[in-house]
Motif scaffolding. Structure first.
Motif, PDB file in Angstrom:
ATOM      1  N   ASN A   1       0.823  -1.208   0.000  1.00 47.25           N
ATOM      2  CA  ASN A   1       0.000   0.000   0.000  1.00 47.25           C
ATOM      3  C   ASN A   1       0.861   1.263   0.000  1.00 47.25           C
ATOM      4  O   ASN A   1       0.468   2.293   0.547  1.00 47.25           O
ATOM      5  CB  ASN A   1      -0.956   0.003   1.194  1.00 47.25           C
ATOM      6  N   PHE A   2       1.997   1.167  -0.623  1.00 43.26           N
ATOM      7  CA  PHE A   2       2.893   2.320  -0.696  1.00 43.26           C
ATOM      8  C   PHE A   2       3.786   2.198  -1.919  1.00 43.26           C
ATOM      9  O   PHE A   2       4.043   1.102  -2.434  1.00 43.26           O
ATOM     10  CB  PHE A   2       3.751   2.438   0.567  1.00 43.26           C
ATOM     11  N   ILE A   3       4.251   3.345  -2.383  1.00 43.24           N
ATOM     12  CA  ILE A   3       5.294   3.433  -3.413  1.00 43.24           C
ATOM     13  C   ILE A   3       6.297   4.461  -2.912  1.00 43.24           C
ATOM     14  O   ILE A   3       5.978   5.655  -2.811  1.00 43.24           O
ATOM     15  CB  ILE A   3       4.730   3.860  -4.781  1.00 43.24           C
ATOM     16  N   GLY A   4       7.479   3.990  -2.551  1.00 43.39           N
ATOM     17  CA  GLY A   4       8.464   4.879  -1.947  1.00 43.39           C
ATOM     18  C   GLY A   4       7.960   5.386  -0.611  1.00 43.39           C
ATOM     19  O   GLY A   4       7.622   4.613   0.286  1.00 43.39           O
ATOM     20  N   THR A   5       7.861   6.702  -0.474  1.00 44.46           N
ATOM     21  CA  THR A   5       7.370   7.292   0.774  1.00 44.46           C
ATOM     22  C   THR A   5       5.889   7.668   0.703  1.00 44.46           C
ATOM     23  O   THR A   5       5.327   8.192   1.663  1.00 44.46           O
ATOM     24  CB  THR A   5       8.181   8.552   1.117  1.00 44.46           C
ATOM     25  N   THR A   6       5.273   7.400  -0.436  1.00 44.27           N
ATOM     26  CA  THR A   6       3.849   7.706  -0.601  1.00 44.27           C
ATOM     27  C   THR A   6       3.022   6.501  -0.182  1.00 44.27           C
ATOM     28  O   THR A   6       3.197   5.401  -0.717  1.00 44.27           O
ATOM     29  CB  THR A   6       3.529   8.064  -2.063  1.00 44.27           C
ATOM     30  N   VAL A   7       2.113   6.697   0.780  1.00 48.01           N
ATOM     31  CA  VAL A   7       1.297   5.591   1.275  1.00 48.01           C
ATOM     32  C   VAL A   7      -0.152   5.773   0.816  1.00 48.01           C
ATOM     33  O   VAL A   7      -0.566   6.856   0.397  1.00 48.01           O
ATOM     34  CB  VAL A   7       1.356   5.500   2.815  1.00 48.01           C
ATOM     35  N   GLY A   8      -0.907   4.689   0.909  1.00 45.40           N
ATOM     36  CA  GLY A   8      -2.306   4.721   0.485  1.00 45.40           C
ATOM     37  C   GLY A   8      -2.486   4.563  -0.999  1.00 45.40           C
ATOM     38  O   GLY A   8      -3.545   4.898  -1.544  1.00 45.40           O
ATOM     39  N   VAL A   9      -1.469   4.019  -1.672  1.00 48.36           N
ATOM     40  CA  VAL A   9      -1.538   3.771  -3.115  1.00 48.36           C
ATOM     41  C   VAL A   9      -1.122   2.324  -3.373  1.00 48.36           C
ATOM     42  O   VAL A   9      -0.476   1.684  -2.547  1.00 48.36           O
ATOM     43  CB  VAL A   9      -0.619   4.729  -3.903  1.00 48.36           C
ATOM     44  N   GLN A  10      -1.496   1.788  -4.520  1.00 51.68           N
ATOM     45  CA  GLN A  10      -1.166   0.403  -4.851  1.00 51.68           C
ATOM     46  C   GLN A  10       0.284   0.289  -5.301  1.00 51.68           C
ATOM     47  O   GLN A  10       0.714   0.973  -6.232  1.00 51.68           O
ATOM     48  CB  GLN A  10      -2.088  -0.114  -5.949  1.00 51.68           C
ATOM     49  N   GLY A  11       1.014  -0.565  -4.608  1.00 56.22           N
ATOM     50  CA  GLY A  11       2.421  -0.774  -4.931  1.00 56.22           C
ATOM     51  C   GLY A  11       2.676  -2.141  -5.538  1.00 56.22           C
ATOM     52  O   GLY A  11       1.887  -2.643  -6.338  1.00 56.22           O
ATOM     53  N   LYS A  12       3.782  -2.775  -5.131  1.00 55.24           N
ATOM     54  CA  LYS A  12       4.214  -4.039  -5.718  1.00 55.24           C
ATOM     55  C   LYS A  12       3.304  -5.201  -5.333  1.00 55.24           C
ATOM     56  O   LYS A  12       2.751  -5.252  -4.244  1.00 55.24           O
ATOM     57  CB  LYS A  12       5.648  -4.357  -5.281  1.00 55.24           C
ATOM     58  N   LEU A  13       3.217  -6.180  -6.235  1.00 52.49           N
ATOM     59  CA  LEU A  13       2.462  -7.403  -5.974  1.00 52.49           C
ATOM     60  C   LEU A  13       3.155  -8.210  -4.881  1.00 52.49           C
ATOM     61  O   LEU A  13       4.359  -8.435  -4.919  1.00 52.49           O
ATOM     62  CB  LEU A  13       2.366  -8.236  -7.258  1.00 52.49           C
ATOM     63  N   ARG A  14       2.369  -8.676  -3.873  1.00 49.95           N
ATOM     64  CA  ARG A  14       2.918  -9.491  -2.797  1.00 49.95           C
ATOM     65  C   ARG A  14       2.128 -10.784  -2.576  1.00 49.95           C
ATOM     66  O   ARG A  14       2.518 -11.620  -1.758  1.00 49.95           O
ATOM     67  CB  ARG A  14       2.937  -8.694  -1.482  1.00 49.95           C
ATOM     68  N   ARG A  15       1.033 -10.929  -3.277  1.00 52.48           N
ATOM     69  CA  ARG A  15       0.209 -12.125  -3.099  1.00 52.48           C
ATOM     70  C   ARG A  15      -0.586 -12.376  -4.377  1.00 52.48           C
ATOM     71  O   ARG A  15      -1.130 -11.454  -4.979  1.00 52.48           O
ATOM     72  CB  ARG A  15      -0.755 -11.931  -1.928  1.00 52.48           C
ATOM     73  N   ASP A  16      -0.631 -13.625  -4.790  1.00 52.62           N
ATOM     74  CA  ASP A  16      -1.388 -14.000  -5.983  1.00 52.62           C
ATOM     75  C   ASP A  16      -1.789 -15.458  -5.828  1.00 52.62           C
ATOM     76  O   ASP A  16      -0.944 -16.352  -5.897  1.00 52.62           O
ATOM     77  CB  ASP A  16      -0.530 -13.797  -7.243  1.00 52.62           C
ATOM     78  N   GLU A  17      -3.057 -15.706  -5.595  1.00 57.92           N
ATOM     79  CA  GLU A  17      -3.522 -17.071  -5.379  1.00 57.92           C
ATOM     80  C   GLU A  17      -4.981 -17.209  -5.798  1.00 57.92           C
ATOM     81  O   GLU A  17      -5.705 -16.213  -5.946  1.00 57.92           O
ATOM     82  CB  GLU A  17      -3.359 -17.469  -3.910  1.00 57.92           C
ATOM     83  N   VAL A  18      -5.398 -18.431  -5.980  1.00 64.04           N
ATOM     84  CA  VAL A  18      -6.787 -18.752  -6.304  1.00 64.04           C
ATOM     85  C   VAL A  18      -7.330 -19.639  -5.191  1.00 64.04           C
ATOM     86  O   VAL A  18      -6.768 -20.701  -4.911  1.00 64.04           O
ATOM     87  CB  VAL A  18      -6.901 -19.457  -7.670  1.00 64.04           C
ATOM     88  N   ASN A  19      -8.382 -19.178  -4.555  1.00 64.91           N
ATOM     89  CA  ASN A  19      -9.038 -19.941  -3.488  1.00 64.91           C
ATOM     90  C   ASN A  19     -10.377 -20.446  -3.999  1.00 64.91           C
ATOM     91  O   ASN A  19     -11.158 -19.682  -4.566  1.00 64.91           O
ATOM     92  CB  ASN A  19      -9.265 -19.071  -2.254  1.00 64.91           C
ATOM     93  N   ARG A  20     -10.640 -21.712  -3.770  1.00 63.41           N
ATOM     94  CA  ARG A  20     -11.898 -22.307  -4.224  1.00 63.41           C
ATOM     95  C   ARG A  20     -12.597 -22.992  -3.062  1.00 63.41           C
ATOM     96  O   ARG A  20     -11.954 -23.589  -2.192  1.00 63.41           O
ATOM     97  CB  ARG A  20     -11.662 -23.323  -5.340  1.00 63.41           C
ATOM     98  N   ALA A  21     -13.914 -22.897  -3.061  1.00 65.53           N
ATOM     99  CA  ALA A  21     -14.740 -23.606  -2.085  1.00 65.53           C
ATOM    100  C   ALA A  21     -15.966 -24.136  -2.802  1.00 65.53           C
ATOM    101  O   ALA A  21     -16.547 -23.449  -3.653  1.00 65.53           O
ATOM    102  CB  ALA A  21     -15.162 -22.684  -0.945  1.00 65.53           C
ATOM    103  N   GLN A  22     -16.341 -25.361  -2.493  1.00 63.15           N
ATOM    104  CA  GLN A  22     -17.554 -25.915  -3.078  1.00 63.15           C
ATOM    105  C   GLN A  22     -18.234 -26.835  -2.074  1.00 63.15           C
ATOM    106  O   GLN A  22     -17.587 -27.473  -1.249  1.00 63.15           O
ATOM    107  CB  GLN A  22     -17.257 -26.663  -4.376  1.00 63.15           C
TER     108      GLN A  22
END
Length: 720
Positions: free
Chosen positions: A384-405
């Motif tokens: 949620n930061f880029i450099g010293t700026t917060v509250g913005v979308q930064g680097k990817l840190r999670r990528d997954e697919v969750n399924r429930a049935q």
């Protein structure tokens, strides 16, 4: 059906076969109760309505009509019209980024956002995902015909994580056609504009499609800084009767955006409950939601008093949420960042056979079916930061697919006479979770996993009439609460990764009650006892991440009282709930970030109260129809007892009583009906915590309730 029964125990398959064989010999015509919603009902609940409940049923069910939900209300939150239902805790957090806080007899109290442990339905379509999580924001109150609140053991027939159930049904289009529009405006820049249209095509002799359309828009500046919100909802229902059956099509579109003021610490709340935490302001915490869904239901009489009901639905939900997780907390390789990006596809179906006939001097209803629900979540996390700026979308840190049935076969039977009702059912619930990790970078390992949850849930109930004005009822059954996908998303220490060690909670629930009716009085009194093993509790909650674990046994015991007395122009309504909910076994928990060595360090002693639950809750309302200009004056009192904020019981939100005053007017002028109202909530401007964030690791437990608020409303309706 054969594929579904493969998942069931042999005894359940045999029960289905016996029920089908039993019903095949009955030749009486099908007689359907007027209140039965048919294929749009998620389970079969029959009975004769009286005084807001189901008089001949063997379960605790309260019915709140649509007019009661709308008259003199803002029609924004479900909490407005359900305060008079005993056993139900439903609070407006004054935070539209987190939805309402809802619990039924203690189920759902641990939810820090959304709804857990209580099943939600709109026109028979689940507003709860297969994992038991749900939202009530898309409930179309402007076109509601009624809301049914189901409590007690019978709720197990709705599947896993069904400690209670809230079912909203929208109105059907009828003749003559009607159009109405309403505007509400109030304090804090609040306004809501809505329009409803209902009617029927064709002629009275040859009716065509019935239609009901509901459009609404809501905005508010919020009660605190960083709490503004807006919401748009569209709901369409089409239905058409054909020989021996009916077809129903429903569509719903919901979009919202809300800033998140978060909770306050004890010191902040005591100093100024109108403030907002500095972290929420600096990170601009916020949430946007967009959801679209449709459903199709079909029912057809098959002859010989048999009936087939089919229902299918599908939808898509997108959520983007910016949290205030500090940049330092996102350094570890296992961190998933401070921005949640969720893209969910969900769908499901329910196929049911029903039979109703006279048998042994009573009315016998049988049903058997299979229900299946699925969700697929594409979940990404970003810094949620880029450099010293917060509250913005930064680097990817999670990528997954969750399924429930889920795949749940069920059977139910009810035999009813004037003086006796016997009811029983069983549902075998199976839920499969699977998580596929697509973000394996550096030391961030593969966190994929899967787990299955399975249980058989039998319930039994009886109702016997002592005399024409008094009856008793009792029921007992098994319950099963599975953790949500969000609750299994983190391992010990708050590190992302599928938590395969978290098990479902199992419970035995029983209730015993009396209810009576007379010319002027309706009343009920119900005692309940719920004993749970492997209760799901918080292990650690810091850095924006909550890890859950299984504790030992818990006990919830309570008493629910409700009554309504009418005499001439005066109506008095009351609902009181007393509940004692505590931990029967001690367990260990964490109070520090990261939970050192993934080992809980602090003991929660035996006997501590379960947080988030008031021991007492009271609603009382006096209404007076003055006879002047169609006016009605209402005075409400809402009391909430002291609420513990965490498992350690180190602090609590104080008990409080709020008073609300409203005046409504109604004029009939030919085809036109005009309604106006003025309402003042929290007349005494009492400072109070409207809800608590259970076990918040940062100690920001308190969500301030609103002070004195003024609201004005106007509605015009025309018949064509």
């Amino acid at each position: 059906m054969n594929d579904a029964i493969r998942f069931a125990h042999p005894q359940l398959a045999l029960a289905v076969a016996l029920c089908c064989a039993w019903g095949a010999h009955a030749q009486d015509p099908l007689a359907q109760a007027k209140s039965d919603p048919g294929a749009l009902s998620p389970v079969v609940v029959t009975g004769e309505r009286s005084g807001g409940g189901l008089w001949r049923g063997a379960a605790s069910i309260d019915v709140v009509d649509g007019d009661a939900l709308r008259d003199g209300q803002a029609q924004i939150n479900l909490s407005e019209g359900l305060a008079g239902v005993p056993g139900l805790v439903i609070r407006n957090r004054q935070n539209y980024a987190q939805d309402l806080q809802i619990s039924v007899r203690g189920y759902g109290a641990r939810a820090t956002f959304g709804v857990r442990g209580v099943r939600l339905f709109v026109d028979g379509i689940p507003a709860s995902a297969p994992d038991g999580s749900g939202q009530a924001a898309n409930f179309p109150l402007g076109s509601a015909d009624r809301v049914e609140v189901v409590r007690g053991p019978m709720t197990a027939l709705y599947g896993a994580s069904s400690g209670g159930a809230l079912l909203l049904y929208t109105e059907d289009g009828q003749r003559p056609a009607q159009w109405r529009t309403g505007l509400v405006a109030g304090s804090d820049g609040l306004w809501r504009l809505s329009t409803q249209a209902t009617g029927q095509t064709g002629t009275a002799q040859a009716p065509g499609w019935s239609y009901a359309v509901d459009l609404s828009r809501f905005e508010t500046d919020g009660t605190r800084p960083q709490s503004a919100a807006d919401r748009s909802t569209a709901n369409l229902k089409l239905s058409r009767r054909h020989e021996g059956g009916r077809t129903v099509l429903v569509f719903n579109r919901h979009s919202s955006s809300a800033l998140d003021p978060q909770g306050l610490s004890r010191a902040e709340f005591d100093a100024n409950p109108d403030q907002t935490n500095a972290g929420a302001l600096s990170f601009n915490t916020r949430k946007t939601v967009a959801q679209t869904q449709w459903g199709l239901a079909f029912e057809q009489a098959l002859g010989g008093a048999h009936k087939l009901e089919l229902m299918g639905y599908s939808g898509q939900r997108q959520v983007v949420q910016y949290q205030s997780i500090t940049t330092g907390a996102q350094v570890p390789a296992g961190s998933s960042g401070g921005v949640i990006d969720l893209d969910r596809d969900y769908w499901g179906w329910n196929a049911r056979w029903r039979h109703e006939s006279d048998w042994q001097g009573g009315r016998l209803s049988l049903s058997a079916g299979v229900a299946s629900d699925r969700q697929s979540d594409s979940r990404k996390g970003y810094e949620n930061f880029i450099g010293t700026t917060v509250g913005v979308q930064g680097k990817l840190r999670r990528d997954e697919v969750n399924r429930a049935q889920t795949l749940d076969p069920y059977v139910q039977a009810e035999w009813r006479t004037q003086g006796l009702t016997l009811m029983g059912g069983v549902r075998q619930t199976r839920t499969e979770y699977e998580s596929t990790d697509l973000y394996i970078v550096g030391t961030n390992r593969d966190d994929s996993g899967r787990k299955d949850y399975q249980s058989t849930l039998p319930v039994l109930g009886a109702r016997w009439q002592i005399n024409p004005t008094l009856q008793a009822f009792a029921s007992i059954g098994k319950g099963y609460e599975i953790p949500t996908l969000n609750e299994v998303a983190y391992r010990s220490g708050g590190v992302s990764g599928f938590n395969t060690e978290l098990n479902a909670a199992r419970s035995t629930s029983a209730e015993l009650g009396l209810r009576g009716r007379a010319d002027k009085l309706r009343w009920s009194a119900t005692a309940f006892d719920i004993r749970t093993d492997d209760e799901i509790v918080v292990q650690n909650n810091t850095g924006g991440r909550t890890t859950f674990q299984n504790a030992g046994r818990t006990l919830r015991q309570g008493l629910e009282l409700a009554g309504e007395w009418r005499s001439g122009p005066v109506t008095l309504t009351t609902a009181y709930t007393w509940m004692w909910a505590n931990y029967q076994d001690a367990f260990m928990t964490c109070t520090t970030a990261g939970c050192p060595n993934a080992t809980p360090q602090v003991q929660v002693p035996q006997g501590h109260q379960i947080p988030g639950l008031p021991p007492q809750q009271l609603f009382a309302q006096a209404a007076w129809d003055t006879g002047w200009a169609g006016s009605r004056v209402t005075l409400e009192a809402r009391h909430t007892g002291r609420v513990m904020v965490n498992d350690l019981n180190t602090d609590a939100a104080a008990a409080h009583t709020l008073f609300n005053l409203g005046v409504q007017f109604k004029q009939e002028r030919g085809d036109w009906t005009l309604r106006e109202f003025i309402r003042v909530d929290n007349l005494t401007d009492q400072k109070h915590a409207g809800s608590v964030i259970v076990n918040d690791g940062n100690g920001r437990f308190f969500e301030p309730g609103a002070g004195r608020k003024l609201m004005l409303g106007l509605e015009a309706q025309r018949r064509f």
